[in-house]
Design a protein around this motif. Sequence first.
Motif, PDB file in Angstrom:
ATOM      1  N   LEU A  13       0.833  -1.197   0.000  1.00 18.01           N
ATOM      2  CA  LEU A  13       0.000   0.000   0.000  1.00 18.01           C
ATOM      3  C   LEU A  13       0.868   1.247   0.000  1.00 18.01           C
ATOM      4  CD1 LEU A  13      -2.692  -0.825   2.743  1.00 18.01           C
ATOM      5  CD2 LEU A  13      -2.841  -1.232   0.281  1.00 18.01           C
ATOM      6  N   LEU A  14       0.377   2.285  -0.666  1.00 21.20           N
ATOM      7  CA  LEU A  14       0.928   3.627  -0.517  1.00 21.20           C
ATOM      8  C   LEU A  14      -0.138   4.442   0.206  1.00 21.20           C
ATOM      9  CD1 LEU A  14       3.051   5.845  -1.177  1.00 21.20           C
ATOM     10  CD2 LEU A  14       1.635   6.394  -3.164  1.00 21.20           C
ATOM     11  N   VAL A  15       0.139   4.832   1.437  1.00 19.23           N
ATOM     12  CA  VAL A  15      -0.811   5.576   2.253  1.00 19.23           C
ATOM     13  C   VAL A  15      -0.382   7.044   2.249  1.00 19.23           C
ATOM     14  CG1 VAL A  15      -1.867   5.836   4.518  1.00 19.23           C
ATOM     15  CG2 VAL A  15      -1.271   3.550   3.670  1.00 19.23           C
ATOM     16  N   VAL A  16      -1.219   7.899   1.644  1.00 19.19           N
ATOM     17  CA  VAL A  16      -0.912   9.321   1.529  1.00 19.19           C
ATOM     18  C   VAL A  16      -1.889  10.078   2.425  1.00 19.19           C
ATOM     19  CG1 VAL A  16      -0.605  11.256  -0.044  1.00 19.19           C
ATOM     20  CG2 VAL A  16      -0.232   8.924  -0.866  1.00 19.19           C
ATOM     21  N   ILE A  17      -1.333  10.789   3.417  1.00 22.45           N
ATOM     22  CA  ILE A  17      -2.166  11.471   4.407  1.00 22.45           C
ATOM     23  C   ILE A  17      -2.128  12.972   4.147  1.00 22.45           C
ATOM     24  CG2 ILE A  17      -2.580  11.859   6.856  1.00 22.45           C
ATOM     25  CD1 ILE A  17      -1.183   9.241   7.434  1.00 22.45           C
ATOM     26  N   ASP A  18      -3.290  13.534   3.882  1.00 19.33           N
ATOM     27  CA  ASP A  18      -3.398  14.953   3.588  1.00 19.33           C
ATOM     28  C   ASP A  18      -3.034  15.779   4.820  1.00 19.33           C
ATOM     29  OD1 ASP A  18      -4.564  17.034   1.600  1.00 19.33           O
ATOM     30  OD2 ASP A  18      -5.564  17.486   3.505  1.00 19.33           O
ATOM     31  N   PRO A  19      -2.316  16.891   4.644  1.00 23.38           N
ATOM     32  CA  PRO A  19      -1.921  17.695   5.807  1.00 23.38           C
ATOM     33  C   PRO A  19      -3.101  18.281   6.567  1.00 23.38           C
ATOM     34  CG  PRO A  19      -1.352  18.812   3.740  1.00 23.38           C
ATOM     35  CD  PRO A  19      -1.732  17.411   3.389  1.00 23.38           C
ATOM     36  N   VAL A  95      -9.776   6.842   3.317  1.00 23.85           N
ATOM     37  CA  VAL A  95     -10.214   6.876   4.710  1.00 23.85           C
ATOM     38  C   VAL A  95     -10.643   8.305   4.977  1.00 23.85           C
ATOM     39  CG1 VAL A  95      -9.566   6.553   7.121  1.00 23.85           C
ATOM     40  CG2 VAL A  95      -8.601   5.053   5.359  1.00 23.85           C
ATOM     41  N   PRO A  96     -11.951   8.567   5.100  1.00 30.78           N
ATOM     42  CA  PRO A  96     -12.419   9.950   5.211  1.00 30.78           C
ATOM     43  C   PRO A  96     -12.121  10.556   6.580  1.00 30.78           C
ATOM     44  CG  PRO A  96     -14.268   8.424   5.310  1.00 30.78           C
ATOM     45  CD  PRO A  96     -13.054   7.596   5.055  1.00 30.78           C
ATOM     46  N   VAL A  97     -11.333  11.622   6.569  1.00 24.80           N
ATOM     47  CA  VAL A  97     -10.993  12.356   7.784  1.00 24.80           C
ATOM     48  C   VAL A  97     -11.078  13.836   7.451  1.00 24.80           C
ATOM     49  CG1 VAL A  97      -9.229  12.890   9.503  1.00 24.80           C
ATOM     50  CG2 VAL A  97      -9.465  10.548   8.646  1.00 24.80           C
ATOM     51  N   GLY A  98     -11.862  14.581   8.200  1.00 24.65           N
ATOM     52  CA  GLY A  98     -11.988  16.013   7.954  1.00 24.65           C
ATOM     53  C   GLY A  98     -13.415  16.466   8.130  1.00 24.65           C
ATOM     54  N   GLY A 112     -16.324   5.860   9.686  1.00 27.34           N
ATOM     55  CA  GLY A 112     -15.355   5.660  10.751  1.00 27.34           C
ATOM     56  C   GLY A 112     -13.993   5.268  10.217  1.00 27.34           C
ATOM     57  N   ALA A 113     -12.945   5.690  10.919  1.00 29.36           N
ATOM     58  CA  ALA A 113     -11.583   5.407  10.469  1.00 29.36           C
ATOM     59  C   ALA A 113     -11.293   3.912  10.439  1.00 29.36           C
ATOM     60  CB  ALA A 113     -10.580   6.125  11.376  1.00 29.36           C
ATOM     61  N   VAL A 114     -11.766   3.172  11.439  1.00 34.97           N
ATOM     62  CA  VAL A 114     -11.493   1.735  11.495  1.00 34.97           C
ATOM     63  C   VAL A 114     -12.181   1.018  10.339  1.00 34.97           C
ATOM     64  CG1 VAL A 114     -11.820  -0.378  12.838  1.00 34.97           C
ATOM     65  CG2 VAL A 114     -11.106   1.725  13.985  1.00 34.97           C
ATOM     66  N   ALA A 115     -13.477   1.279  10.148  1.00 41.57           N
ATOM     67  CA  ALA A 115     -14.226   0.604   9.093  1.00 41.57           C
ATOM     68  C   ALA A 115     -13.688   0.963   7.708  1.00 41.57           C
ATOM     69  CB  ALA A 115     -15.709   0.961   9.192  1.00 41.57           C
ATOM     70  N   ALA A 116     -13.323   2.231   7.505  1.00 39.54           N
ATOM     71  CA  ALA A 116     -12.808   2.645   6.200  1.00 39.54           C
ATOM     72  C   ALA A 116     -11.439   2.021   5.936  1.00 39.54           C
ATOM     73  CB  ALA A 116     -12.724   4.167   6.137  1.00 39.54           C
ATOM     74  N   ALA A 117     -10.603   1.944   6.961  1.00 39.19           N
ATOM     75  CA  ALA A 117      -9.281   1.325   6.784  1.00 39.19           C
ATOM     76  C   ALA A 117      -9.417  -0.164   6.491  1.00 39.19           C
ATOM     77  CB  ALA A 117      -8.431   1.556   8.034  1.00 39.19           C
ATOM     78  N   ARG A 118     -10.365  -0.824   7.138  1.00 40.16           N
ATOM     79  CA  ARG A 118     -10.577  -2.246   6.855  1.00 40.16           C
ATOM     80  C   ARG A 118     -11.108  -2.463   5.440  1.00 40.16           C
ATOM     81  NH1 ARG A 118     -13.188  -3.875  12.748  1.00 40.16           N
ATOM     82  NH2 ARG A 118     -11.190  -4.151  13.839  1.00 40.16           N
ATOM     83  N   ALA A 119     -11.954  -1.539   4.980  1.00 41.74           N
ATOM     84  CA  ALA A 119     -12.427  -1.633   3.596  1.00 41.74           C
ATOM     85  C   ALA A 119     -11.269  -1.464   2.620  1.00 41.74           C
ATOM     86  CB  ALA A 119     -13.502  -0.578   3.335  1.00 41.74           C
ATOM     87  N   ALA A 120     -10.310  -0.596   2.969  1.00 43.42           N
ATOM     88  CA  ALA A 120      -9.129  -0.410   2.126  1.00 43.42           C
ATOM     89  C   ALA A 120      -8.293  -1.683   2.059  1.00 43.42           C
ATOM     90  CB  ALA A 120      -8.290   0.751   2.647  1.00 43.42           C
ATOM     91  N   GLY A 275     -17.418   3.435 -16.040  1.00 43.00           N
ATOM     92  CA  GLY A 275     -16.519   2.583 -15.262  1.00 43.00           C
ATOM     93  C   GLY A 275     -15.082   3.057 -15.264  1.00 43.00           C
ATOM     94  N   ALA A 276     -14.885   4.372 -15.275  1.00 40.60           N
ATOM     95  CA  ALA A 276     -13.537   4.927 -15.472  1.00 40.60           C
ATOM     96  C   ALA A 276     -12.645   4.805 -14.253  1.00 40.60           C
ATOM     97  CB  ALA A 276     -13.636   6.394 -15.881  1.00 40.60           C
ATOM     98  N   TRP A 277     -13.238   4.689 -13.068  1.00 33.91           N
ATOM     99  CA  TRP A 277     -12.387   4.610 -11.880  1.00 33.91           C
ATOM    100  C   TRP A 277     -12.958   3.609 -10.886  1.00 33.91           C
ATOM    101  CZ3 TRP A 277     -13.239   6.909  -6.772  1.00 33.91           C
ATOM    102  CH2 TRP A 277     -14.522   7.449  -6.622  1.00 33.91           C
ATOM    103  N   GLY A 278     -12.064   3.082 -10.046  1.00 33.27           N
ATOM    104  CA  GLY A 278     -12.461   2.054  -9.094  1.00 33.27           C
ATOM    105  C   GLY A 278     -12.197   2.483  -7.666  1.00 33.27           C
ATOM    106  N   LEU A 279     -13.125   2.159  -6.776  1.00 33.90           N
ATOM    107  CA  LEU A 279     -13.027   2.483  -5.358  1.00 33.90           C
ATOM    108  C   LEU A 279     -13.289   1.234  -4.548  1.00 33.90           C
ATOM    109  CD1 LEU A 279     -12.790   4.882  -3.291  1.00 33.90           C
ATOM    110  CD2 LEU A 279     -15.299   5.022  -3.376  1.00 33.90           C
ATOM    111  N   LEU A 280     -12.414   0.951  -3.574  1.00 30.17           N
ATOM    112  CA  LEU A 280     -12.618  -0.206  -2.708  1.00 30.17           C
ATOM    113  C   LEU A 280     -13.620   0.129  -1.630  1.00 30.17           C
ATOM    114  CD1 LEU A 280     -10.044  -1.325  -4.129  1.00 30.17           C
ATOM    115  CD2 LEU A 280      -9.482  -2.385  -1.941  1.00 30.17           C
TER     116      LEU A 280
END
Length: 283
Positions: A13-19, A95-98, A112-120, A275-280
Amino acid sequence: MAEVATSTTPDLLLVVIDPVARRTDGESVRIAKDVLGAGARMKLCLPEGPEEFARALRRRGSRRPVVVGDDRTLLRAVAVLHRQRELAACALSVVPVGRELDLARSLGVPSGAVAAARAALDGTERRMDLLVDDSDGVVLGTVGIPPLDDTEPEAAPGEPAPPWRRTCRSLVRTLTAARPARPVPLAGPGPSRLRVEVDGQTLVDLDQPVAGVSLTPGGTGLAEVEVRPVSVGAEASPLTAAGRTVTVSGAHFRYRADAVVCGPVRTRTWVVREGAWGLLLPD
């Protein structure tokens, strides 16, 4: 840009966290990092601005991207991958934060952060339609004309909005308030005169004032279009249509594309990319 690597399982995984996410809700960011790091080999990127954010995604290699942030972070990630023409081969996670999370929730991302991270980690990729305009901008959710609120245009995905920008706008308003300025016709809260064409067929023309126009990717390769006309001072029944190409033209108008206010423009065309983009998402 700080980078940290952890490893437990073969998944990459590449995890990119927005400032903004780091400043807004550090606890949710920490939880997301812990869950993702416990379930996959992870390269962690902490960009300080849009350029570093885009560079991290461009250089991800074989790693699957996971972005941590709000709706603007998701939009920025899709825009970067679209410009690189890599959306088709890339399943994205968020992972929605903000504070602005309506778009992510509407797409089915857990709040939630936990549920979204598990979906990832364990979710299933869902392919979704994308609206692409004639300036190569992307829309995941809805285009609204005029914007819901008559605010100043916001920064586009990837464009910073520092405090000096707001200060300059305030100064300009102060300096111009004392003298009349040439009016620029903008589609505001009142009726507008717009031509809306769907697959080359005119749905409404300039002789019919409208209260608003909305476009949404329908998930079937077509955009769902709704026009709310005004008749004798009252809003009439909506006009609806579906098509692959939608063109709106008229006097200078602004529009809201997902979380971003754009314009003013005289004409804009959107094309549906099926179908141009995919989301987990969770199973």
